[in-house]
Design a protein around this motif. Structure first.
Motif, PDB file in Angstrom:
ATOM      1  N   ALA A 127      -2.671   4.069  -4.492  1.00 60.33           N
ATOM      2  CA  ALA A 127      -1.249   3.599  -3.834  1.00 60.33           C
ATOM      3  C   ALA A 127      -1.809   2.527  -2.722  1.00 60.33           C
ATOM      4  O   ALA A 127      -0.888   1.511  -2.893  1.00 60.33           O
ATOM      5  N   ILE A 128      -2.609   2.473  -2.286  1.00 57.56           N
ATOM      6  CA  ILE A 128      -3.253   1.293  -1.434  1.00 57.56           C
ATOM      7  C   ILE A 128      -3.502   0.120  -2.131  1.00 57.56           C
ATOM      8  O   ILE A 128      -2.951  -1.099  -1.692  1.00 57.56           O
ATOM      9  N   ALA A 129      -4.347   0.181  -3.106  1.00 52.90           N
ATOM     10  CA  ALA A 129      -4.647  -1.141  -3.982  1.00 52.90           C
ATOM     11  C   ALA A 129      -3.172  -1.471  -4.495  1.00 52.90           C
ATOM     12  O   ALA A 129      -2.879  -2.725  -4.859  1.00 52.90           O
ATOM     13  N   TYR A 130      -2.252  -0.666  -5.031  1.00 48.05           N
ATOM     14  CA  TYR A 130      -0.940  -1.105  -5.703  1.00 48.05           C
ATOM     15  C   TYR A 130      -0.150  -1.772  -4.672  1.00 48.05           C
ATOM     16  O   TYR A 130       0.388  -2.699  -4.767  1.00 48.05           O
ATOM     17  N   LYS A 131       0.024  -1.156  -3.474  1.00 46.00           N
ATOM     18  CA  LYS A 131       0.648  -1.845  -2.320  1.00 46.00           C
ATOM     19  C   LYS A 131       0.267  -3.147  -1.912  1.00 46.00           C
ATOM     20  O   LYS A 131       1.027  -4.082  -1.542  1.00 46.00           O
ATOM     21  N   ARG A 132      -1.027  -3.222  -1.719  1.00 49.39           N
ATOM     22  CA  ARG A 132      -1.647  -4.713  -1.374  1.00 49.39           C
ATOM     23  C   ARG A 132      -1.126  -5.606  -2.340  1.00 49.39           C
ATOM     24  O   ARG A 132      -1.059  -6.733  -1.993  1.00 49.39           O
ATOM     25  N   ARG A 133      -1.089  -5.429  -3.547  1.00 55.46           N
ATOM     26  CA  ARG A 133      -0.793  -6.342  -4.844  1.00 55.46           C
ATOM     27  C   ARG A 133       0.699  -6.645  -5.133  1.00 55.46           C
ATOM     28  O   ARG A 133       1.242  -7.352  -5.234  1.00 55.46           O
ATOM     29  N   ARG A 134       1.675  -5.307  -4.458  1.00 56.44           N
ATOM     30  CA  ARG A 134       3.047  -5.349  -4.752  1.00 56.44           C
ATOM     31  C   ARG A 134       3.641  -5.051  -3.275  1.00 56.44           C
ATOM     32  O   ARG A 134       4.209  -4.031  -3.033  1.00 56.44           O
ATOM     33  N   PRO A 135       3.429  -5.976  -2.384  1.00 54.62           N
ATOM     34  CA  PRO A 135       3.808  -5.528  -0.930  1.00 54.62           C
ATOM     35  C   PRO A 135       5.483  -5.342  -0.955  1.00 54.62           C
ATOM     36  O   PRO A 135       5.980  -4.791   0.119  1.00 54.62           O
ATOM     37  N   GLN A 136       6.124  -5.958  -1.772  1.00 52.26           N
ATOM     38  CA  GLN A 136       7.805  -5.790  -1.867  1.00 52.26           C
ATOM     39  C   GLN A 136       8.175  -4.606  -2.288  1.00 52.26           C
ATOM     40  O   GLN A 136       9.427  -4.179  -2.090  1.00 52.26           O
ATOM     41  N   CYS A 137       7.465  -3.779  -2.756  1.00 51.47           N
ATOM     42  CA  CYS A 137       7.671  -2.547  -3.345  1.00 51.47           C
ATOM     43  C   CYS A 137       7.539  -1.171  -2.557  1.00 51.47           C
ATOM     44  O   CYS A 137       6.688  -1.295  -1.554  1.00 51.47           O
ATOM     45  N   ALA A 138       8.526  -0.408  -2.420  1.00 53.85           N
ATOM     46  CA  ALA A 138       8.439   0.913  -1.548  1.00 53.85           C
ATOM     47  C   ALA A 138       7.336   1.932  -2.187  1.00 53.85           C
ATOM     48  O   ALA A 138       7.690   2.309  -3.282  1.00 53.85           O
ATOM     49  N   VAL A 139       6.147   2.234  -1.622  1.00 60.33           N
ATOM     50  CA  VAL A 139       5.115   2.937  -2.172  1.00 60.33           C
ATOM     51  C   VAL A 139       4.997   4.586  -1.381  1.00 60.33           C
ATOM     52  O   VAL A 139       5.191   4.256  -0.096  1.00 60.33           O
ATOM     53  N   TYR A 140       5.155   5.514  -2.111  1.00 54.62           N
ATOM     54  CA  TYR A 140       5.031   6.869  -1.613  1.00 54.62           C
ATOM     55  C   TYR A 140       3.810   7.453  -2.011  1.00 54.62           C
ATOM     56  O   TYR A 140       3.640   7.198  -3.452  1.00 54.62           O
ATOM     57  N   ALA A 141       3.027   8.227  -1.363  1.00 54.73           N
ATOM     58  CA  ALA A 141       1.698   8.671  -1.940  1.00 54.73           C
ATOM     59  C   ALA A 141       1.659  10.322  -1.272  1.00 54.73           C
ATOM     60  O   ALA A 141       2.148  10.664  -0.112  1.00 54.73           O
ATOM     61  N   THR A 142       1.664  11.265  -2.130  1.00 57.70           N
ATOM     62  CA  THR A 142       1.707  12.512  -1.869  1.00 57.70           C
ATOM     63  C   THR A 142       0.394  13.346  -2.204  1.00 57.70           C
ATOM     64  O   THR A 142      -0.387  12.782  -3.063  1.00 57.70           O
ATOM     65  N   ASP A 143       0.101  14.407  -1.518  1.00 57.62           N
ATOM     66  CA  ASP A 143      -1.042  15.256  -1.837  1.00 57.62           C
ATOM     67  C   ASP A 143      -0.961  16.570  -1.245  1.00 57.62           C
ATOM     68  O   ASP A 143      -0.358  16.681  -0.103  1.00 57.62           O
ATOM     69  N   ILE A 144      -1.176  17.751  -1.747  1.00 62.74           N
ATOM     70  CA  ILE A 144      -0.990  19.002  -1.188  1.00 62.74           C
ATOM     71  C   ILE A 144      -2.086  19.150  -0.099  1.00 62.74           C
ATOM     72  O   ILE A 144      -1.813  20.198   0.654  1.00 62.74           O
ATOM     73  N   CYS A 145      -3.155  18.409  -0.267  1.00 61.82           N
ATOM     74  CA  CYS A 145      -4.284  18.664   0.664  1.00 61.82           C
ATOM     75  C   CYS A 145      -4.175  17.844   2.117  1.00 61.82           C
ATOM     76  O   CYS A 145      -3.965  16.710   1.994  1.00 61.82           O
TER      77      CYS A 145
END
Length: 277
Positions: A125-143
């Motif tokens: 999620a983080i590496a993607y967001k840094r390369r595509r800052p114009q996109c809305a990024v959500y990250a989920t985890d159960i923990c």
């Protein structure tokens, strides 16, 4: 003890490691807080007693099987540095293939909604967001502990994204969020294989155990795609070597689409790519 002697000691103590010399270098670099070139430019330099003590303690931990990333508390992934703890799986280079595919699929998708399911350390999620800052990024985890690590990593890397706790895509479904790209590196090791794997001794079982056939989490996520994905959305899943045919079958049964299996540099099944109808 000189730098040369320290590296020789490390190679001997870590003889059972897959990469004894590299591991010794990484531990010594951190103990001395220097760049790699320094080790080779100053082989006769004496280690200060405190640094020597740290290095030998870390060698003992590594010799016992503890991963270098947990000893040092960080791991590089793609173009970012991540804090890692035993609450999260250590990011692997193989996952960079999934990231590169995600970036390629959204090269012109300004404003796309993207989700990383089971984010762990937040690597994808983080590496993607840094390369595509114009996109809305959500990250989920159960923990909850894993999400805390991921949120810290996002702050460290200057990435602004939304973290949600819950099982797979359920937090998105509950909020009525539809995504244009779904990516996930979920557990895909069969339960009965785990006891024989060294990775299970230190890394979280929750991030490894994929159930009886290794596909429980992947199956459950594919079952959610119809309600969380926008029409035409892309889905990228990291899978285990040899799971390609089984995942293609699941994609047909649960999503009504044909999955394409991408292989890693070793020629093994690694990424399943789907396009929703």
């Amino acid at each position: 003890m000189t730098i040369r002697e320290a590296l020789q000691l490390g190679r001997q103590r870590l003889a059972n490691s897959d990469s004894p010399y590299l591991d010794a270098q990484l531990l010594l670099l951190r103990a001395l807080d220097v760049e790699r070139a320094f080790l080779f430019a100053h082989p006769e330099q004496i280690l200060p007693s405190a640094q020597q003590r740290d290095y030998q303690n870390w060698l003992a931990r590594r010799a016992a099987g503890e991963p270098v990333a947990y000893i040092l508390g960080d791991k590089g992934f793609y173009d970012i540095e991540l804090r890692v703890t035993p609450a999260v799986l250590i990011p692997r280079p193989e996952s960079e293939l999934l990231l590169e595919e995600a970036l390629q699929l959204t090269v012109h998708a300004h404003g796309a909604v993207v989700a990383d399911i089971g984010t762990g350390s937040g690597a994808l999620a983080i590496a993607y967001k840094r390369r595509r800052p114009q996109c809305a990024v959500y990250a989920t985890d159960i923990c909850e502990a894993a999400l805390a690590v991921a949120q810290d990593n996002a702050r460290r890397n200057g990435a602004s994204l939304c973290f949600l706790q819950g099982d797979l895509a359920q937090p998105l479904i509950e909020r009525g969020i539809l995504v244009d790209l779904l990516m996930a590196n979920l557990p895909y090791i069969a339960s009965d294989e785990l006891p024989q794997l060294a990775v299970c001794a230190y890394e979280p079982r929750l991030a490894l155990d994929g159930g009886s056939d290794g596909l429980d989490c992947i199956r459950a996520l594919l079952d959610q795609t119809a309600v969380v994905c926008s029409p035409g959305a892309h889905v990228l899943l990291e899978i285990g070597a040899g799971q390609g045919e089984a995942v293609k079958r699941l994609a047909r049964e649960l999503c009504g689409v044909q999955a394409v299996i991408l292989r890693d540099y070793a020629g093994l099944d690694r990424i399943a790519r789907l396009r929703m109808p």
